[in-house]
Design a protein around this motif. Structure first.
Motif, PDB file in Angstrom:
ATOM      1  N   HIS A 168       0.873  -1.166   0.000  1.00 51.90           N
ATOM      2  CA  HIS A 168       0.000   0.000   0.000  1.00 51.90           C
ATOM      3  C   HIS A 168       0.917   1.223   0.000  1.00 51.90           C
ATOM      4  CE1 HIS A 168      -3.447  -2.545   1.206  1.00 51.90           C
ATOM      5  NE2 HIS A 168      -2.555  -3.175   1.950  1.00 51.90           N
ATOM      6  N   CYS A 203      -4.643   5.913   0.175  1.00 51.56           N
ATOM      7  CA  CYS A 203      -3.740   4.850  -0.272  1.00 51.56           C
ATOM      8  C   CYS A 203      -3.477   5.106  -1.749  1.00 51.56           C
ATOM      9  CB  CYS A 203      -4.362   3.475  -0.082  1.00 51.56           C
ATOM     10  SG  CYS A 203      -3.320   2.159  -0.749  1.00 51.56           S
ATOM     11  N   GLU A 205      -1.409   3.215  -3.785  1.00 58.85           N
ATOM     12  CA  GLU A 205      -0.840   2.075  -4.496  1.00 58.85           C
ATOM     13  C   GLU A 205      -2.010   1.131  -4.761  1.00 58.85           C
ATOM     14  OE1 GLU A 205       2.682   1.589  -5.113  1.00 58.85           O
ATOM     15  OE2 GLU A 205       1.803   0.107  -6.468  1.00 58.85           O
ATOM     16  N   LEU A 206      -2.262   0.810  -6.033  1.00 58.85           N
ATOM     17  CA  LEU A 206      -3.378  -0.074  -6.372  1.00 58.85           C
ATOM     18  C   LEU A 206      -3.196  -1.388  -5.623  1.00 58.85           C
ATOM     19  CD1 LEU A 206      -5.916  -0.550  -8.001  1.00 58.85           C
ATOM     20  CD2 LEU A 206      -4.508  -1.443  -9.843  1.00 58.85           C
ATOM     21  N   CYS A 207      -4.104  -1.662  -4.652  1.00 57.24           N
ATOM     22  CA  CYS A 207      -3.858  -2.782  -3.747  1.00 57.24           C
ATOM     23  C   CYS A 207      -4.993  -3.795  -3.759  1.00 57.24           C
ATOM     24  CB  CYS A 207      -3.617  -2.250  -2.332  1.00 57.24           C
ATOM     25  SG  CYS A 207      -4.957  -1.200  -1.733  1.00 57.24           S
ATOM     26  N   HIS A 211      -9.236  -0.678  -3.175  1.00 65.61           N
ATOM     27  CA  HIS A 211      -8.185   0.356  -3.124  1.00 65.61           C
ATOM     28  C   HIS A 211      -8.751   1.767  -2.978  1.00 65.61           C
ATOM     29  CE1 HIS A 211      -4.927   2.946  -4.395  1.00 65.61           C
ATOM     30  NE2 HIS A 211      -5.582   3.258  -5.494  1.00 65.61           N
ATOM     31  N   MET A 214      -9.786   2.846   0.432  1.00 63.79           N
ATOM     32  CA  MET A 214      -8.814   2.771   1.527  1.00 63.79           C
ATOM     33  C   MET A 214      -8.386   4.178   1.927  1.00 63.79           C
ATOM     34  SD  MET A 214      -5.541   0.323   1.808  1.00 63.79           S
ATOM     35  CE  MET A 214      -4.365   0.523   3.143  1.00 63.79           C
TER      36      MET A 214
HETATM   37 CU1  CUA Z   1      -4.175   0.063  -0.060  1.00 65.19          CU
HETATM   38 CU2  CUA Z   1      -4.532   0.930  -2.242  1.00 65.19          CU
END
Ligand code: CUA
Length: 337
Positions: A168, A203, A205-207, A211, A214
């Motif tokens: 993340h 967040c 970062e593509l998680c 996502h 987040m």
């Molecule tokens: Cu955690 Cu995007």
């Protein structure tokens, strides 16, 4: 070069530079500046922008002037004069960009070094990132854990990151600094908030599927207000009366954004209605307390029929005292509801 040409070049350059400056200064390109680190990042940004505007003005002036002055006449079909370069010019246009880019590099390095440096009297916060939620715990306050980040103003903060599942990335645009959280790696970030207010934690970062959700908030408070809040929270978590502390834990965690719980004024519709917990526990053929506890720490072990799996993140890192209080609070509130 004739005097008229110099004035024409200067005139075009000033107009082009003026327009570029107006676009840079008058439009709100950047979010509010709310940390000392962000101030330094903005300095690098403007340092680069000024260089860009000067180069832009110069290029536009020479370009427009040349288009007008050296254009071919309609009946002129002859070739242009054979030119074999100009050593002096080439040295100049190599040397100037080299100096400019090097100076940007030096300024950036100084700012990076200062922004990474740890301040005095550091306030530590442990940040846990997981699909798809943030949690913050404060070692200065018995590892009190919250879902919203609260910080005292004008104090150097050290955020230590832990990722439970995938990568993340922590970002508060107003603070400027950004840091990836990587499973198995211990990453850190230093921030000195210098403005009171509430700012988004994102967040970046593509998680996974959640996502975009987040997100939470960072609230920067005066030292007095922060100490008062911290004291109240510590008292609440250590309190022998679970109904009091459990309510605080429920409020500090993101439970209410997905669940309904009348006692807490929560009206979330994403997850099962917590007012009906006794009914859900009976349906799952589990004792109420065990059912609630497992649903918090390992929500995928049993998912309420009609709700998808892997949506609720496991809150396994919640300190035991707070988890106990939350479980007791949910038992009592749902029996009332
Ligand atoms: Cu955690 Cu995007």
């Amino acid at each position: 070069m004739r005097r008229g040409s110099i004035f024409a070049l200067l005139g075009i350059g000033i107009v082009a530079g003026g327009i570029a400056t107006a676009v840079a200064v008058l439009l709100p390109w950047l979010p509010e500046d709310a940390s000392r680190e962000r101030g330094r990042i903005d300095f690098v940004f403007w340092f680069t922008i000024v260089i860009c505007i000067v180069i832009f003005a110069l290029v536009v002036a020479v370009l427009l002037y040349s288009i007008y002055k050296f254009r071919a006449k309609p009946d002129d079909d002859s070739d242009g004069p054979p030119i074999h370069g100009h050593t002096g010019l080439e040295i100049v246009w190599t040397l100037i960009p080299t100096l400019l880019v090097t100076s940007i590099g030096i300024v950036s390095a100084i700012v990076l070094g200062r922004n990474d440096a740890q301040g005095k009297d550091v306030f530590r916060v442990n940040v846990t990132a997981q699909q798809f939620t943030w949690s913050f715990s404060y070692p200065e306050a018995n590892n009190l854990t919250t879902g919203v980040l609260r910080l005292p103003v004008n104090r150097s903060v050290e955020l230590s990151f832990k990722a439970l599942d995938v990568i993340h990335s922590f970002w508060v645009p107003e603070f400027g600094q950004k840091q990836d959280t990587v499973p198995g790696l211990h990453t850190q970030l230093h921030i000195t908030p210098d403005k009171l207010g509430t700012f988004p934690v994102i967040c970046t970062e593509l998680c996974g599927l959640g996502h975009a959700t987040m997100r939470t908030e960072a609230i920067v408070m005066t030292t007095a207000a922060f100490d008062k809040w911290l004291k109240g929270q510590t008292a609440a978590t250590g309190s022998p009366n679970p109904a009091v502390s459990g309510a605080a834990v429920f409020k500090n965690q993101p439970c209410g954004s997905c669940h309904t719980l009348t006692a807490a004024g929560a009206t979330g519709k994403v997850g099962p209605d917590l007012d009906k917990l006794p009914q859900w526990a009976t349906q799952a053929k589990q004792p109420l307390e065990q059912f609630i506890r497992t649903s918090i720490t390992d929500p995928n072990a049993y998912t309420q029929p009609g709700f998808p799996k892997n949506v609720m993140p496991p809150f396994a890192s919640l300190p035991k005292a707070q988890l106990d209080a939350l479980v007791q609070y949910l038992i009592q509130s749902s029996k009332k509801g």
